[in-house]
Enzyme design. Structure first.
Site, short mmCIF file in Angstrom:
data_model
loop_
_atom_site.label_atom_id
_atom_site.label_comp_id
_atom_site.label_asym_id
_atom_site.label_seq_id
_atom_site.Cartn_x
_atom_site.Cartn_y
_atom_site.Cartn_z
N HIS A 137 0.83 -1.21 0.00
CA HIS A 137 0.00 0.00 0.00
C HIS A 137 0.87 1.26 0.00
O HIS A 137 0.57 2.23 0.72
CB HIS A 137 -0.94 0.01 1.21
CG HIS A 137 -2.01 -1.05 1.15
ND1 HIS A 137 -3.19 -0.88 0.46
CD2 HIS A 137 -2.07 -2.29 1.70
CE1 HIS A 137 -3.95 -1.97 0.59
NE2 HIS A 137 -3.27 -2.84 1.33
N ASP A 148 -0.72 -5.25 5.93
CA ASP A 148 -1.70 -6.11 5.26
C ASP A 148 -1.47 -6.13 3.75
O ASP A 148 -0.86 -5.23 3.19
CB ASP A 148 -3.12 -5.62 5.56
CG ASP A 148 -3.38 -4.23 4.97
OD1 ASP A 148 -2.49 -3.36 5.11
OD2 ASP A 148 -4.46 -4.01 4.39
N GLU A 149 -1.99 -7.14 3.12
CA GLU A 149 -2.07 -7.26 1.66
C GLU A 149 -0.74 -6.93 0.97
O GLU A 149 -0.71 -6.31 -0.10
CB GLU A 149 -3.19 -6.37 1.12
CG GLU A 149 -4.57 -6.80 1.62
CD GLU A 149 -5.68 -5.88 1.18
OE1 GLU A 149 -6.78 -6.39 0.89
OE2 GLU A 149 -5.47 -4.65 1.15
N ALA A 150 0.35 -7.38 1.56
CA ALA A 150 1.67 -7.15 0.96
C ALA A 150 1.98 -8.28 -0.04
O ALA A 150 3.01 -8.95 0.05
CB ALA A 150 2.74 -7.08 2.05
#
Length: 514
Positions: free
Chosen positions: A264, A327-329
């Site tokens: 992100h 998150d969401e790496a």
């Protein structure tokens, strides 16, 4: 349910409380237990207290701010001056705020001549004041003087929170919400004893907090054209942020800043290409895709960047937590992710704060001293279960129950539906203590209701998605026991208060609105 729960529900259920003691209050008086979140103990009895033009607020110096704010809140609808005094004269109707040891949470007692709120801390008094405001007729939230019998039912409430952490989150990165809008949201959530506001300050679409050592973050990625669909640019200067921290603290809300990394981070890389592995700036992104960006974990500049940002944000933040995302790496190799977290999580402690991140950080051994925010939709997570055994604490925010940006129904004009459709009953119908198998209740420090801004543009949008679900999450965080029937009745009677406040709330068909 157990005897204690049955007694509580009898006290807080609207029809029962009103009919059990008809002589205790006028028919228009709010039943003593008609409060969100539900109090721990409610004992109705005695004559009601009435606000009059002669009423004063008595408070010691340490409670003066809470007392003055109470007077300011009650004045528009009553028209009464309600001055704060150190000691009220005899025979004067008084709302007394009292500080002293031995009180867990707060204790509110209402008699014919006096309301006393007693607590060990000013924060406890503030919580008691929020209860008092709900015990007055709904017209108390009007903005002009009303001809109303300002009665408070007689009796005693003893109340304290189940969890120390009761949070809401607002996404500033996908769409920037102005300081005034954030302040309004702080006022609205504080009414339900929410005591943390998590601000998501950086993401792929925009960077929303001034960092002196990396000025291009806001110069390039904080202005016009940033945000989803190129709408919603802007950022907080350091002065803006400090002002928000002060404003929130005055309402006993603690700001939790989040800088999401190592994923992100597209907005940061647009401003500083050296944070990519090839040194080439990516194009700005205004879509809603996730998982494609990653800091270059093999470069030392990445860790200088992370430390500088953490250092500057920590210096601005009065609260104990710095949230570093995690998150969401998906674009970060698993080994690189672990290496990154092992270096960056300890940096938060270096600058005097407690590391906080989304539950993926639990994969790293360094998370043993951190708080992990569970946002999954499953009821299991092996990494989180293993981490709590080493000391990791947990805030529960399951996306299919606590995410306020999820649509209520398929027809909801705002929001998304990737996690679930979440009606009010869905938001209320879970227990943080048992939500994830293998995570014991002792590891859970609280709950949080995140609100992501992909589809939001205004304060009215924020309100529509947050209310009435945020009070449901607030009750899960505060109250000792949960009852949907009791909650929906109390929520239904709260609707007129939102109407008078001008809050744009969703009128769920699951609720019988007054």
């Amino acid at each position: 349910m157990g005897h204690r729960l049955a007694v509580l529900l009898a006290a807080v259920s609207l029809p029962l409380a009103a009919s059990a003691a008809p002589a205790q209050a006028a028919p228009s008086t709010v039943p003593l237990g008609n409060v969100i979140p539900a109090p721990v103990e409610v004992h109705p009895g005695g004559a009601p207290f009435r606000l009059t033009p002669r009423t004063v607020i008595e408070a010691p110096p340490a409670a003066r701010t809470v007392a003055d704010r109470l007077g300011e809140a009650l004045k528009p609808a009553t028209g009464f001056r309600l001055p704060t005094v150190g000691r009220a004269s005899s025979r004067t109707p008084v709302i007394a705020l009292s500080l002293g040891p031995g009180v867990k949470g707060y204790r509110l007692t209402s008699t014919r001549d006096r309301i006393t709120i007693r607590a060990a801390t000013a924060e406890g008094l503030f919580d008691g004041v929020q209860t008092l405001r709900q015990l007055l007729p709904a017209a108390i939230d009007a903005r002009t003087p009303q001809k109303v019998d300002w009665a408070v039912a007689g009796g005693t409430i003893a109340d304290y929170p189940k969890y120390a952490y009761r949070g809401a989150m607002l996404d500033e990165a996908r769409h920037f919400h102005t300081p005034d809008e954030v302040k309004q949201y702080i006022d609205e959530i504080a009414r339900f004893k929410v005591n943390y506001l998590h601000l998501h300050l950086a993401d792929d679409q925009g960077w929303r907090i001034q960092i002196d050592s990396w000025p291009k973050l806001t110069q390039v990625s904080g202005g016009a054209g940033t945000g989803v669909d190129g709408v919603g640019g802007g950022f907080l200067t350091k002065a803006d942020y400090r002002d928000l921290v002060r404003y929130a603290a005055a309402r006993y809300v603690t700001i939790v800043p989040e800088i999401d990394m190592p994923g992100h981070v597209n907005a940061a890389q647009v401003a500083y290409p050296e944070l990519t592995c090839d040194g080439v700036a990516p194009p700005p992104r205004t879509d809603t895709e996730v998982g494609y960006s990653s800091l270059c974990t093999s470069k030392e500049v990445t860790y200088r960047f992370a430390e500088d940002v953490i250092r500057e944000v920590a210096a601005l933040t009065g609260g104990p937590y710095i949230h570093i995302g995690g998150d969401e790496a998906h674009a970060t190799a698993p080994a690189d992710y672990l290496a990154f977290e092992q270096r960056v999580l300890p940096l938060v402690a270096k600058y005097g704060k407690i590391a906080y991140g989304w539950h993926q950080i639990a994969q790293a051994p360094a998370a043993s001293k951190a708080v992990a925010q569970f946002w999954g939709t499953d009821d299991t997570d092996a990494d989180l279960v293993a981490a709590v055994k080493t000391g990791t604490r947990v805030v529960m925010s399951p996306a299919n129950q606590a995410y306020l940006d999820m649509k209520y129904t398929e027809d909801t004009p705002l929001g998304q539906d990737w996690a679930a459709l979440i009606e009010v009953h869905d938001a209320y119908g879970w227990d943080p203590a048992t939500r994830v198998a293998g995570v014991p209740a002792s590891a859970v420090i609280g709950v949080e209701a995140p609100l992501w801004s992909e589809t939001l543009r205004s304060l009215a949008d924020i309100e529509y998605m947050a209310f009435p679900r945020l009070p449901a999450i607030a009750e899960l965080g505060w109250s000792a026991t949960y009852s949907w029937d009791s909650f929906r009745a109390r929520l239904g009677s709260y609707g007129p208060r939102w109407d008078r406040q001008g809050v744009n709330f969703y009128r769920s068909p699951q609720i019988d609105w007054s």
